[in-house]
Design a protein around this motif. Structure first.
Motif, PDB file in Angstrom:
ATOM      1  N   UNK A  16     -14.164  12.561 -11.497  1.00 14.27           N
ATOM      2  CA  UNK A  16     -15.191  12.080 -12.467  1.00 14.27           C
ATOM      3  C   UNK A  16     -15.119  10.353 -12.122  1.00 14.27           C
ATOM      4  N   UNK A  17     -15.405   9.736 -12.988  1.00 19.13           N
ATOM      5  CA  UNK A  17     -15.598   8.324 -12.731  1.00 19.13           C
ATOM      6  C   UNK A  17     -14.116   7.702 -12.360  1.00 19.13           C
ATOM      7  N   UNK A  18     -14.265   6.927 -11.014  1.00 18.01           N
ATOM      8  CA  UNK A  18     -13.145   6.149 -10.524  1.00 18.01           C
ATOM      9  C   UNK A  18     -13.488   4.793 -10.250  1.00 18.01           C
ATOM     10  N   UNK A  19     -13.266   4.064 -11.255  1.00 24.83           N
ATOM     11  CA  UNK A  19     -14.062   2.549 -11.300  1.00 24.83           C
ATOM     12  C   UNK A  19     -12.781   1.655 -11.409  1.00 24.83           C
ATOM     13  N   UNK A  20     -12.985   0.566 -11.085  1.00 27.08           N
ATOM     14  CA  UNK A  20     -12.050  -0.533 -11.325  1.00 27.08           C
ATOM     15  C   UNK A  20     -10.680  -0.126 -10.577  1.00 27.08           C
ATOM     16  N   UNK A  21      -9.701  -0.337 -11.541  1.00 23.15           N
ATOM     17  CA  UNK A  21      -8.315  -0.161 -11.453  1.00 23.15           C
ATOM     18  C   UNK A  21      -8.201   1.336 -11.061  1.00 23.15           C
ATOM     19  N   UNK A  22      -9.117   2.332 -11.288  1.00 20.13           N
ATOM     20  CA  UNK A  22      -9.055   3.707 -10.969  1.00 20.13           C
ATOM     21  C   UNK A  22      -9.323   3.904  -9.533  1.00 20.13           C
ATOM     22  N   UNK A  23     -10.553   3.376  -9.030  1.00 18.93           N
ATOM     23  CA  UNK A  23     -10.715   3.360  -7.687  1.00 18.93           C
ATOM     24  C   UNK A  23      -9.760   2.949  -6.701  1.00 18.93           C
ATOM     25  N   UNK A  24      -9.104   1.807  -7.394  1.00 24.26           N
ATOM     26  CA  UNK A  24      -7.777   1.090  -6.564  1.00 24.26           C
ATOM     27  C   UNK A  24      -6.568   1.910  -6.536  1.00 24.26           C
ATOM     28  N   UNK A  25      -6.375   2.745  -7.602  1.00 26.42           N
ATOM     29  CA  UNK A  25      -5.196   3.512  -7.758  1.00 26.42           C
ATOM     30  C   UNK A  25      -5.755   4.676  -6.720  1.00 26.42           C
ATOM     31  N   UNK A  26      -6.911   5.338  -6.662  1.00 29.43           N
ATOM     32  CA  UNK A  26      -7.197   6.356  -5.633  1.00 29.43           C
ATOM     33  C   UNK A  26      -7.031   5.895  -4.467  1.00 29.43           C
ATOM     34  N   UNK A  27      -7.508   4.763  -3.955  1.00 32.17           N
ATOM     35  CA  UNK A  27      -7.225   4.202  -2.731  1.00 32.17           C
ATOM     36  C   UNK A  27      -5.795   3.790  -2.454  1.00 32.17           C
ATOM     37  N   UNK A  28      -5.085   3.657  -3.406  1.00 34.08           N
ATOM     38  CA  UNK A  28      -3.474   3.365  -2.945  1.00 34.08           C
ATOM     39  C   UNK A  28      -2.894   4.778  -2.419  1.00 34.08           C
ATOM     40  N   UNK A  29      -3.623   5.841  -2.949  1.00 30.48           N
ATOM     41  CA  UNK A  29      -2.938   7.079  -2.418  1.00 30.48           C
ATOM     42  C   UNK A  29      -3.355   7.445  -0.877  1.00 30.48           C
ATOM     43  N   UNK A  30      -2.490   8.487  -0.477  1.00 29.72           N
ATOM     44  CA  UNK A  30      -2.723   8.309   1.125  1.00 29.72           C
ATOM     45  C   UNK A  30      -4.279   8.945   1.483  1.00 29.72           C
ATOM     46  N   UNK A  31      -4.642  10.084   0.554  1.00 27.02           N
ATOM     47  CA  UNK A  31      -6.110  10.229   1.039  1.00 27.02           C
ATOM     48  C   UNK A  31      -6.863  10.523  -0.340  1.00 27.02           C
ATOM     49  N   UNK A  32      -8.153  10.835  -0.432  1.00 27.39           N
ATOM     50  CA  UNK A  32      -8.765  11.281  -1.722  1.00 27.39           C
ATOM     51  C   UNK A  32      -9.780  12.556  -1.242  1.00 27.39           C
ATOM     52  N   UNK A  33     -10.073  13.190  -2.197  1.00 28.38           N
ATOM     53  CA  UNK A  33     -11.091  14.279  -2.339  1.00 28.38           C
ATOM     54  C   UNK A  33     -11.657  14.040  -3.810  1.00 28.38           C
ATOM     55  N   UNK A  34     -12.791  14.362  -3.962  1.00 29.93           N
ATOM     56  CA  UNK A  34     -13.593  14.287  -4.936  1.00 29.93           C
ATOM     57  C   UNK A  34     -14.588  15.538  -5.589  1.00 29.93           C
ATOM     58  N   UNK A  35     -14.854  15.635  -6.809  1.00 27.31           N
ATOM     59  CA  UNK A  35     -15.863  16.440  -7.055  1.00 27.31           C
ATOM     60  C   UNK A  35     -17.276  16.006  -6.969  1.00 27.31           C
ATOM     61  N   UNK A  36     -18.186  16.841  -7.157  1.00 29.26           N
ATOM     62  CA  UNK A  36     -19.673  16.259  -6.983  1.00 29.26           C
ATOM     63  C   UNK A  36     -20.265  15.387  -8.019  1.00 29.26           C
ATOM     64  N   UNK A  37     -19.459  15.344  -9.055  1.00 35.31           N
ATOM     65  CA  UNK A  37     -19.828  14.546 -10.446  1.00 35.31           C
ATOM     66  C   UNK A  37     -19.047  12.970 -10.197  1.00 35.31           C
ATOM     67  N   UNK A  38     -18.349  13.005  -9.427  1.00 34.86           N
ATOM     68  CA  UNK A  38     -17.604  11.675  -9.311  1.00 34.86           C
ATOM     69  C   UNK A  38     -18.428  10.485  -8.893  1.00 34.86           C
ATOM     70  N   UNK A  39     -17.955   9.372  -9.608  1.00 38.33           N
ATOM     71  CA  UNK A  39     -18.744   8.321  -9.464  1.00 38.33           C
ATOM     72  C   UNK A  39     -17.612   7.148  -9.172  1.00 38.33           C
ATOM     73  N   UNK A  40     -17.807   6.255  -7.916  1.00 34.37           N
ATOM     74  CA  UNK A  40     -16.893   5.404  -7.648  1.00 34.37           C
ATOM     75  C   UNK A  40     -17.264   3.937  -7.507  1.00 34.37           C
ATOM     76  N   UNK A  41     -16.567   2.996  -7.901  1.00 35.01           N
ATOM     77  CA  UNK A  41     -17.172   1.559  -7.758  1.00 35.01           C
ATOM     78  C   UNK A  41     -15.969   0.505  -8.333  1.00 35.01           C
ATOM     79  N   UNK A  42     -16.335  -0.691  -7.907  1.00 31.55           N
ATOM     80  CA  UNK A  42     -15.244  -1.873  -8.491  1.00 31.55           C
ATOM     81  C   UNK A  42     -16.137  -2.761  -9.251  1.00 31.55           C
ATOM     82  N   UNK A  43     -16.257  -2.788 -10.398  1.00 27.89           N
ATOM     83  CA  UNK A  43     -17.237  -3.354 -11.476  1.00 27.89           C
ATOM     84  C   UNK A  43     -16.637  -4.731 -11.865  1.00 27.89           C
ATOM     85  N   UNK A  44     -15.529  -5.050 -11.291  1.00 29.06           N
ATOM     86  CA  UNK A  44     -14.725  -6.241 -12.073  1.00 29.06           C
ATOM     87  C   UNK A  44     -15.820  -7.461 -12.145  1.00 29.06           C
ATOM     88  N   UNK A  45     -16.815  -7.883 -11.206  1.00 34.34           N
ATOM     89  CA  UNK A  45     -17.318  -9.051 -11.302  1.00 34.34           C
ATOM     90  C   UNK A  45     -18.551  -8.853 -12.404  1.00 34.34           C
TER      91      UNK A  45
END
Ligand code: COA
Length: 258
Positions: free
Chosen positions: A107-136
């Motif tokens: 599902x949502x992987x935003x900000x620290x969530x996407x950063x955590x996913x990116x720190x993992x060795x690789x990523x897979x996602x479901x088709x409802x997932x939404x990703x971004x870095x909305x910090x600004x």
């Protein structure tokens, strides 16, 4: 292991860590970051665990970011300390684990969530997932490694655009730009993660840990990745897995790694 904000399950050699604050879309507060550190540390030390899956509870979010309510009142010094402590305790820690960690983005992987996913060795996602870095959009920038790992994965221009616009991209676009390796339905997400994990488990875990170290060396300041690879390659020759893997090949049988 008893935790309040996460669930850790083990099934033979596969461990699953679920961030479990669904009412807050699994936002990462301090306690959750500490629990994740402790869980990953203990799973890394458990020789029986060969692959770790990381996901979020509920069907809406992987992690919707760092917990904004915890840092909204922070000073300059507190902000820097938050980022440094988080990076060391969780994000760099996960990236440098020798046990493979797959982010199962449900599902949502935003900000620290996407950063955590990116720190993992690789990523897979479901088709409802939404990703971004909305910090600004909050008047801050990514602080858990996002400005460094996003360009590594999607290229500088795409990372600049994603960070400047604070926008979210859908799972298919994330796959097209290299942020995730596979997109599947919500129902098929965990089975796919397990299938990939079982393929990993057929191989030598000592060789995999050397491979992680060598690949990560490419992104470390002042480290020559080719030299790190030579060193890690050499280390493999001293392992039982190397003897078993090469012997099994020559004897035309499947290897039986310890
Ligand atoms: N930190 C703290 N709480 C968060 C959060 C975060 N990053 N993301 C979501 N939540 C909380 C909401 O405050 C809300 O709590 P409440 O019910 O007590 O009010 C709950 O989670 C559900 O979120 P809500 O916004 O109502 O869901 P939604 O479906 O309308 O919107 C999002 C989903 C992801 C678009 C929205 O929650 C959002 O924009 N979250 C923040 C994303 C972000 O900026 N992350 C980067 C942080 S640095």
């Amino acid at each position: 292991m008893n935790f309040e904000n996460i669930i850790v399950e083990k099934n033979n050699s596969l461990a699953k860590v679920t961030i479990n604050r669904p009412k807050k879309l699994n936002a990462l507060n301090k306690a959750t970051i500490e629990e994740l550190h402790n869980a990953f540390k203990s799973l890394e030390e458990d020789a029986a665990v060969r692959v770790i899956l990381l996901t979020g509870s509920g069907d809406k979010a992987f992690v919707a970011g760092a917990d904004i309510s915890e840092f909204a009142h922070f000073s300059v010094d507190e902000g820097a300390t938050l980022a440094r402590a988080g990076q060391e305790m969780l994000f760099d820690f996960v990236e440098n684990l020798s046990t493979p960690v797959i982010a199962v983005v449900n599902g949502f992987a935003l900000g620290g969530g996407l950063e955590l996913a990116m720190a993992c060795h690789f990523r897979i996602a479901s088709d409802n997932a939404k990703m971004g870095l909305p910090e600004v959009s909050l008047g801050v920038i990514p602080g858990y490694g996002g400005t460094q790992r996003l360009p590594q994965l999607v290229g500088k221009g795409k990372a600049m655009e994603m960070i400047m616009t604070a926008g979210m991209i859908a799972a298919e676009e994330a796959k097209n730009c290299g942020l995730v390796n596979y997109v599947t339905t919500q129902e098929e997400l965990l089975p796919l993660a397990e299938k990939i994990a079982s393929k990993i488990m057929r191989n030598s875990s000592t060789a995999i840990s050397e491979a992680i170290r060598a690949i990560n060396a490419n992104f470390e300041d002042g480290v020559n990745g080719f030299e790190a690879e030579i060193e890690a390659f050499g280390e493999c020759f001293g392992t039982d897995d190397f003897k078993e893997g090469t012997t099994a090949f020559l004897e035309k049988r499947k290897p039986n790694f310890s």
